[in-house]
Write an enzyme that holds these catalytic residues in place. Structure first.
Site, mmCIF file in Angstrom:
data_model
loop_
_atom_site.group_PDB
_atom_site.id
_atom_site.type_symbol
_atom_site.label_atom_id
_atom_site.label_comp_id
_atom_site.label_asym_id
_atom_site.label_seq_id
_atom_site.Cartn_x
_atom_site.Cartn_y
_atom_site.Cartn_z
ATOM 1 N N SER A 22 0.839 -1.185 0.000
ATOM 2 C CA SER A 22 0.000 0.000 0.000
ATOM 3 C C SER A 22 0.880 1.243 0.000
ATOM 4 O O SER A 22 1.632 1.475 0.947
ATOM 5 C CB SER A 22 -0.888 -0.022 1.245
ATOM 6 O OG SER A 22 -1.317 1.267 1.529
ATOM 7 N N ALA A 24 22.868 1.071 5.484
ATOM 8 C CA ALA A 24 24.141 0.359 5.583
ATOM 9 C C ALA A 24 23.871 -1.133 5.632
ATOM 10 O O ALA A 24 22.912 -1.579 6.264
ATOM 11 C CB ALA A 24 24.874 0.808 6.842
ATOM 12 N N LYS A 45 31.385 -0.130 1.339
ATOM 13 C CA LYS A 45 31.567 -0.063 2.803
ATOM 14 C C LYS A 45 32.546 -1.157 3.238
ATOM 15 O O LYS A 45 32.303 -2.336 2.992
ATOM 16 C CB LYS A 45 30.202 -0.276 3.467
ATOM 17 C CG LYS A 45 30.253 -0.421 4.964
ATOM 18 C CD LYS A 45 28.865 -0.677 5.548
ATOM 19 C CE LYS A 45 28.954 -1.002 7.025
ATOM 20 N NZ LYS A 45 27.660 -1.437 7.572
ATOM 21 N N VAL A 71 -4.639 -3.857 2.868
ATOM 22 C CA VAL A 71 -5.332 -5.052 3.370
ATOM 23 C C VAL A 71 -6.059 -4.660 4.655
ATOM 24 O O VAL A 71 -5.429 -4.147 5.588
ATOM 25 C CB VAL A 71 -4.325 -6.198 3.639
ATOM 26 C CG1 VAL A 71 -5.011 -7.371 4.325
ATOM 27 C CG2 VAL A 71 -3.659 -6.630 2.343
ATOM 28 N N THR A 126 22.350 -4.879 10.755
ATOM 29 C CA THR A 126 21.996 -6.296 10.630
ATOM 30 C C THR A 126 20.589 -6.590 10.095
ATOM 31 O O THR A 126 20.302 -7.751 9.778
ATOM 32 C CB THR A 126 22.134 -6.977 12.006
ATOM 33 O OG1 THR A 126 21.562 -6.137 13.004
ATOM 34 C CG2 THR A 126 23.587 -7.215 12.343
ATOM 35 N N ILE A 180 18.767 -5.860 7.296
ATOM 36 C CA ILE A 180 18.578 -6.366 5.928
ATOM 37 C C ILE A 180 19.180 -7.770 5.830
ATOM 38 O O ILE A 180 18.628 -8.654 5.178
ATOM 39 C CB ILE A 180 19.165 -5.369 4.898
ATOM 40 C CG1 ILE A 180 18.321 -4.080 4.932
ATOM 41 C CG2 ILE A 180 19.189 -5.974 3.486
ATOM 42 C CD1 ILE A 180 18.845 -2.943 4.080
ATOM 43 N N GLY A 204 26.041 -18.600 11.052
ATOM 44 C CA GLY A 204 25.576 -17.325 11.585
ATOM 45 C C GLY A 204 26.533 -16.179 11.314
ATOM 46 O O GLY A 204 27.544 -16.335 10.644
HETATM 47 C C1 LIG Z 1 16.071 3.856 12.547
HETATM 48 C C2 LIG Z 1 16.301 2.684 11.674
HETATM 49 C C3 LIG Z 1 17.509 2.562 10.977
HETATM 50 C C4 LIG Z 1 17.763 1.434 10.198
HETATM 51 N N1 LIG Z 1 18.980 1.297 9.577
HETATM 52 C C5 LIG Z 1 19.276 0.124 8.959
HETATM 53 C C6 LIG Z 1 20.541 -0.098 8.374
HETATM 54 O O1 LIG Z 1 21.407 0.780 8.345
HETATM 55 N N2 LIG Z 1 20.780 -1.298 7.800
HETATM 56 C C7 LIG Z 1 19.847 -2.293 7.790
HETATM 57 O O2 LIG Z 1 20.127 -3.402 7.307
HETATM 58 N N3 LIG Z 1 18.615 -2.070 8.280
HETATM 59 C C8 LIG Z 1 18.312 -0.908 8.871
HETATM 60 N N4 LIG Z 1 17.065 -0.707 9.377
HETATM 61 C C9 LIG Z 1 16.038 -1.717 9.188
HETATM 62 C C10 LIG Z 1 15.424 -1.549 7.808
HETATM 63 O O3 LIG Z 1 14.818 -0.288 7.710
HETATM 64 C C11 LIG Z 1 14.373 -2.625 7.589
HETATM 65 O O4 LIG Z 1 14.918 -3.884 7.856
HETATM 66 C C12 LIG Z 1 13.926 -2.614 6.164
HETATM 67 O O5 LIG Z 1 13.469 -1.365 5.806
HETATM 68 C C13 LIG Z 1 12.851 -3.638 5.930
HETATM 69 O O6 LIG Z 1 11.623 -3.192 6.351
HETATM 70 P P1 LIG Z 1 10.363 -4.062 6.010
HETATM 71 O O7 LIG Z 1 10.313 -4.284 4.540
HETATM 72 O O8 LIG Z 1 10.348 -5.267 6.882
HETATM 73 O O9 LIG Z 1 9.152 -3.121 6.480
HETATM 74 P P2 LIG Z 1 8.603 -1.745 5.858
HETATM 75 O O10 LIG Z 1 9.621 -0.964 5.154
HETATM 76 O O11 LIG Z 1 7.868 -1.079 6.978
HETATM 77 O O12 LIG Z 1 7.550 -2.212 4.773
HETATM 78 C C14 LIG Z 1 6.263 -2.645 5.153
HETATM 79 C C15 LIG Z 1 5.413 -2.811 3.908
HETATM 80 O O13 LIG Z 1 4.171 -3.386 4.285
HETATM 81 C C16 LIG Z 1 3.122 -2.664 3.660
HETATM 82 N N5 LIG Z 1 1.929 -2.820 4.491
HETATM 83 C C17 LIG Z 1 1.842 -2.792 5.845
HETATM 84 N N6 LIG Z 1 0.565 -2.972 6.220
HETATM 85 C C18 LIG Z 1 -0.156 -3.139 5.070
HETATM 86 C C19 LIG Z 1 -1.541 -3.345 4.809
HETATM 87 N N7 LIG Z 1 -2.447 -3.420 5.789
HETATM 88 N N8 LIG Z 1 -1.924 -3.455 3.527
HETATM 89 C C20 LIG Z 1 -1.029 -3.372 2.501
HETATM 90 N N9 LIG Z 1 0.297 -3.172 2.703
HETATM 91 C C21 LIG Z 1 0.703 -3.039 3.979
HETATM 92 C C22 LIG Z 1 3.651 -1.242 3.584
HETATM 93 O O14 LIG Z 1 2.949 -0.491 2.632
HETATM 94 C C23 LIG Z 1 5.096 -1.513 3.171
HETATM 95 O O15 LIG Z 1 5.147 -1.731 1.780
HETATM 96 C C24 LIG Z 1 16.776 0.426 10.106
HETATM 97 C C25 LIG Z 1 15.543 0.587 10.746
HETATM 98 C C26 LIG Z 1 15.310 1.690 11.534
HETATM 99 C C27 LIG Z 1 13.989 1.812 12.239
#
Ligand SMILES: Cc1cc2nc3c(=O)[nH]c(=O)nc-3n(C[C@H](O)[C@H](O)[C@H](O)COP(=O)(O)OP(=O)(O)OC[C@H]3O[C@@H](n4cnc5c(N)ncnc54)[C@H](O)[C@@H]3O)c2cc1C
Length: 507
Positions: free
Chosen positions: A40, A51, A79, A186, A347, A349, A438
């Site tokens: 969405s 990173a 990096k 959803v 960590t 990603i 790991g």
């Molecule tokens: C402060 C911070 C710094 C970070 N820095 C790093 C870093 O340097 N290196 C690293 O490896 N990771 C980092 N991360 C983690 C990284 O941001 C996430 O692991 C990565 O973005 C993956 O997110 P995700 O895809 O799991 O969730 P999200 O990016 O939140 O994606 C969720 C998805 O689900 C969809 N969705 C949710 N609910 C619904 C619904 N009801 N209906 C339809 N769609 C829905 C949303 O639209 C979106 O597309 C960081 C995180 C934070 C909070």
């Protein structure tokens, strides 16, 4: 292989985890699966996560993605490690490199020889002087590591990229491989009343999407794993109290250099990241809200960054911990929906990549999941999370800082038994607990233990058998060979520039 009747996999979420999962499933399982991803745009993605770890290179390569295409599209840089500042005490600085320190000799890891030399010979320089990764990082140099067994092969690299561009890049790749994309929110999830499996996602539009297996990539919402199936949350905030971050990109003031590493700089109530990309710098302050207000964090970050802010600061809230199980019934949680550990060692990603590749490795030929598949998956995920958790806690706990309530708390808090055992082993003998699987092998632990001033009282006695003059000469020659090698490497910016047409569009 059941190509006549492919397993229908539905992914909820189109952030980094969702599109990485979609691409991996489509490429690695091919016609055995029929993949649909629902996302969405209204909800959006987390959009930080700049990173990464070297494992992503393997992922990109395995999927058949061209590194140059990917780097250009995401404004990526290389990096070589992370530069930790002010963690052990204010004024300290050390690099945790992707690579080794020296070579093992007669089965004894190099750091034991270094410890022996420090005791028997005197100051032979820091352990970082014996690492190609550290030396290249400090000199702002980059060249791809060699693939032979030479000194130039003893380091690795990862990417730093614009996280908002990574998902869309993977989306284009995945949809070209046959993944179907559905846009929409959803609202409801239908489960089977008999076995409790998730059956159908019901969208706001009324559209319904059914599947055999669901991958929950809905981010912190954890809509399928947490909300629908009630996966329990294991809270680790008593060990990792940072629960917020404020993030802001800024201009790069030093046009001459692009550091080939991420910085993690300790702050009064947490730490801040600095990640150089091709055109800008990503910054964020990760802090514990019990010790600092959001406004204070925002001001501290704005005052600390060197360039002009390029956007309004973005506030993110989270908790350290994980779901007790990431694979329940026919739902697998990948990414933030299964857990979160702050990005101190980049960590997250990796954890998403590990989850989806483990799932694919365990994927049964007929697509029918058994309880032993779930158990095996959950054990692997637990092991990864637990070990990363301990490694992160070490960065906080191994400090002499007592200058703020935050640092005093992490310095004096009780730590998990699994970590105190590891620290005791190191303190007494210079040995690092060994894993066969790991993340974060011996050199990573050595980098952080020594970087944070935990010097063991003992080390491997075999290092004292030979003559110490020979050891001194060997150390001296390794240090020289590393400097010579690094002197011959191009600067990171020059490397990106010389490969500009392929890698970058920087001046
Ligand atoms: C402060 C911070 C710094 C970070 N820095 C790093 C870093 O340097 N290196 C690293 O490896 N990771 C980092 N991360 C983690 C990284 O941001 C996430 O692991 C990565 O973005 C993956 O997110 P995700 O895809 O799991 O969730 P999200 O990016 O939140 O994606 C969720 C998805 O689900 C969809 N969705 C949710 N609910 C619904 C619904 N009801 N209906 C339809 N769609 C829905 C949303 O639209 C979106 O597309 C960081 C995180 C934070 C909070």
């Amino acid at each position: 292989m059941n190509i006549q009747n492919p397993t229908k996999i539905v992914i909820l979420g189109g952030g980094t985890s969702g599109w990485m999962s979609a691409t991996a499933l489509a490429v690695m399982l091919g016609a055995q699966v029929d993949v649909t991803l629902v996302e969405s745009e209204d909800i959006g993605i987390i959009g930080v996560g700049e990173a990464t770890l070297p494992h992503l290179r393997h992922f990109v390569e395995t999927l058949g993605i061209d590194e140059a295409d990917f780097m250009r599209a995401t404004h990526a840089t290389y990096k070589l490690g992370i530069d930790f500042r002010d963690f052990g005490k204010i004024g300290d600085s050390y690099i945790h490199p992707f690579g080794s320190f020296g070579d093992a000799l007669a089965g004894v890891p190099f750091h034991h020889y270094w410890l022996a030399a420090q005791k028997n010979i005197g100051d032979v320089g820091s352990i970082g002087d014996y690492s190609m990764g550290v030396a290249a990082a400090l000199a702002n140099k980059f060249a791809p590591p060699a693939s032979d067994n030479s000194l130039a092969s003893t380091y690795g690299y990862a990417y730093q990229f614009d996280a908002t561009l990574f998902g869309p890049f993977m989306r284009d790749f995945a949809t070209a491989k046959g993944v179907k994309r559905v846009e929409g929110r959803v609202n409801n999830v239908q489960t089977n009343p008999e076995n409790g499996n998730v059956e159908t996602l019901i969208l706001e539009s009324g559209n319904q999407i059914s599947g055999d297996i669901f991958i929950d990539c809905s981010g912190f919402r954890s809509m399928l794993l947490g909300q629908t199936l009630g996966a329990e949350w294991e809270d680790w905030s008593h060990w990792l109290p940072c629960d917020r971050a404020v993030a802001v990109p800024c201009t790069a003031e030093n046009e001459n250099e692009i550091e080939p590493y991420t910085r993690a700089i300790a702050m009064p109530a947490g730490w801040r990241w600095r990640i150089p990309l091709q055109h800008r710098i990503g910054n964020g302050y990760v802090y514990a809200s019990q010790y600092l207000s959001d406004d204070e964090a925002k001001n501290a970050l704005i005052n600390a960054i060197e360039g002009k802010p390029l956007a309004e600061p973005k506030l993110l809230k989270f908790k350290a911990g994980r779901r007790k199980k990431s694979f329940i019934k026919n739902v697998i949680g990948v990414g933030l929906s299964s857990g979160f550990l702050e990005p101190l060692e980049s960590t997250s990603i990796y954890l998403a990549q590990m989850a989806i590749t483990n799932f694919i490795e365990l994927f049964p030929k007929n697509g029918v999941i058994q309880q032993f598949d779930r158990d095996a998956f959950n054990q692997l995920v637990d092991m990864e999370y637990d070990r990363i958790r301990d490694f992160l806690i070490l960065h906080y706990h191994a400090t002499t800082r007592d200058d703020t309530p935050f640092w005093d708390h992490v310095r004096t808090m009780e730590i998990p038994h699994s970590l105190s055992e590891k620290m005791e082993l190191w303190r007494q003998s210079g040995h690092v607990s060994k894993y066969s699987q790991g993340l974060f092998y011996e050199p990573s632990w050595v980098a952080v233990y020594l970087g944070q001033n935990i010097y063991p009282t003992g080390f491997d006695p075999r290092t004292e058998i030979g003559n110490q003059d020979g050891l001194f000469r060997a150390l001296h020659s390794l240090k020289n060979a590393i400097s010579k090698q690094v002197n011959n490497m191009p600067s990171h910016r020059a490397y990106l520039h010389n490969h500009a047409k392929r890698l970058a569009d920087i001046e």
